[in-house]
Design an enzyme around this catalytic site. Structure first.
Site, PDB file in Angstrom:
ATOM      1  CD  GLU A  87     114.167 101.016 -52.341  1.00 34.96           C
ATOM      2  OE1 GLU A  87     114.954 101.924 -52.041  1.00 34.96           O
ATOM      3  OE2 GLU A  87     113.089 101.220 -52.917  1.00 34.96           O
ATOM      4  CG  ASP A 110     122.831 104.891 -46.084  1.00 38.79           C
ATOM      5  OD1 ASP A 110     123.274 104.930 -44.925  1.00 38.79           O
ATOM      6  OD2 ASP A 110     122.274 103.890 -46.566  1.00 38.79           O
TER       7      ASP A 110
HETATM    8  C1  SAM Z   1     122.763 105.617 -41.865  1.00 37.38           C
HETATM    9  S1  SAM Z   1     121.539 104.444 -41.410  1.00 37.38           S
HETATM   10  C2  SAM Z   1     120.443 105.391 -40.334  1.00 37.38           C
HETATM   11  C3  SAM Z   1     119.591 104.506 -39.487  1.00 37.38           C
HETATM   12  C4  SAM Z   1     118.723 105.246 -38.463  1.00 37.38           C
HETATM   13  N1  SAM Z   1     117.750 106.089 -39.110  1.00 37.38           N
HETATM   14  C5  SAM Z   1     119.599 106.036 -37.545  1.00 37.38           C
HETATM   15  O1  SAM Z   1     119.632 107.277 -37.690  1.00 37.38           O
HETATM   16  O2  SAM Z   1     120.242 105.430 -36.689  1.00 37.38           O
HETATM   17  C6  SAM Z   1     120.569 104.324 -42.881  1.00 37.38           C
HETATM   18  C7  SAM Z   1     119.563 103.188 -42.806  1.00 37.38           C
HETATM   19  O3  SAM Z   1     118.752 103.249 -43.962  1.00 37.38           O
HETATM   20  C8  SAM Z   1     118.633 101.958 -44.509  1.00 37.38           C
HETATM   21  N2  SAM Z   1     118.451 102.146 -45.933  1.00 37.38           N
HETATM   22  C9  SAM Z   1     119.328 102.661 -46.810  1.00 37.38           C
HETATM   23  N3  SAM Z   1     118.799 102.704 -48.045  1.00 37.38           N
HETATM   24  C10 SAM Z   1     117.551 102.192 -47.926  1.00 37.38           C
HETATM   25  C11 SAM Z   1     116.513 101.957 -48.842  1.00 37.38           C
HETATM   26  N4  SAM Z   1     116.671 102.270 -50.122  1.00 37.38           N
HETATM   27  N5  SAM Z   1     115.382 101.418 -48.385  1.00 37.38           N
HETATM   28  C12 SAM Z   1     115.219 101.108 -47.069  1.00 37.38           C
HETATM   29  N6  SAM Z   1     116.176 101.302 -46.155  1.00 37.38           N
HETATM   30  C13 SAM Z   1     117.327 101.840 -46.571  1.00 37.38           C
HETATM   31  C14 SAM Z   1     119.906 101.243 -44.170  1.00 37.38           C
HETATM   32  O4  SAM Z   1     119.728  99.840 -44.161  1.00 37.38           O
HETATM   33  C15 SAM Z   1     120.199 101.808 -42.799  1.00 37.38           C
HETATM   34  O5  SAM Z   1     119.637 101.030 -41.775  1.00 37.38           O
END
Ligand code: SAM
Length: 209
Positions: A87, A110
């Site tokens: 996380e 996100d």
């Molecule tokens: C919208 S995607 C963007 C992925 C990549 N950076 C891209 O631009 O293609 C957001 C990513 O962040 C990860 N994510 C969201 N919240 C997270 C958290 N609290 N800790 C780790 N990863 C997280 C999600 O699993 C997802 O793979």
């Protein structure tokens, strides 16, 4: 959770909070990059291919996405990426040491656009302090988003916190590399903006802090 072959190449960081030995993980690489929330990690792979002498940490909470990244790296023979299932807040506030990273990418995180979900956004003033802590002095924080309110809020936080100074030239070398989500947003006509900030001197840069 059913284990898969690729899981041998994914470090799973949970519960017990020990500070990571970055030298050990990265084989004493001089330059360490982190792709935080890497997703399927097309950007991560291209970054690692561009800089084979650097270590690239790829962190995401979703194991399925990391598995895709690991498979792609194996096919492409990319060996300088370490996949971390963790996380993001835990990684940045507990697992990473002070002053360890040269560049940290937080790309298309996100956006949580609904007002009642704002609390889920990663970048807050407290998180910015932790991001600064884990970067070396002069290290680079790279943020991108298609979401105008989120990027305005991040820009306000980073411009106002006194821990960073804007330097978009620090990402000029990778302006051509797009993330999976960036490709998606661009294909639907959205505009994805990138911001880069350099870490300014603060107390935790002193040895022995
Ligand atoms: C919208 S995607 C963007 C992925 C990549 N950076 C891209 O631009 O293609 C957001 C990513 O962040 C990860 N994510 C969201 N919240 C997270 C958290 N609290 N800790 C780790 N990863 C997280 C999600 O699993 C997802 O793979």
């Amino acid at each position: 959770m059913q284990l898969k072959e690729e899981d041998r190449f994914i470090e799973i960081l949970t519960g017990s909070y020990c500070v990571l030995d970055l030298a050990k993980i990265t084989g004493n690489a001089e330059f360490i990059e982190l792709d935080l929330g890497c997703g399927k990690g097309s950007f991560t792979t291209k970054l690692a291919e561009r800089y084979p002498d650097r270590a690239v940490l790829a962190a995401d909470v979703m194991i399925g996405r990391l598995r895709k990244l690991v498979k792609r790296n194996q096919r492409a023979g990319v060996a300088n990426i370490t996949a971390l299932r963790v996380e993001a807040q835990l990684l940045v506030s507990r697992f990473l040491p002070d002053n360890g990273l040269d560049r940290l990418h937080l790309l298309c995180p996100d956006p949580w656009p609904k007002e009642r979900h704002r609390g889920h956004r990663l970048v807050t003033a407290d998180f910015a302090t932790q991001l600064r802590r884990v970067l070396k002095l002069g290290g680079v924080l790279h943020f991108s988003s298609d979401d105008v309110p989120y990027r305005d809020s991040v820009e306000r936080i980073l411009d106002g916190c006194g821990l960073f100074e804007r330097d978009d030239s620090a990402i000029a070398d990778i302006a051509d590399i797009k993330t999976d989500f960036e490709e998606l947003w661009l294909s639907t006509g959205k505009d994805v903006r990138h911001y880069a900030y350099r870490a300014l001197p603060v107390n935790f840069d002193s040895p022995g802090h």
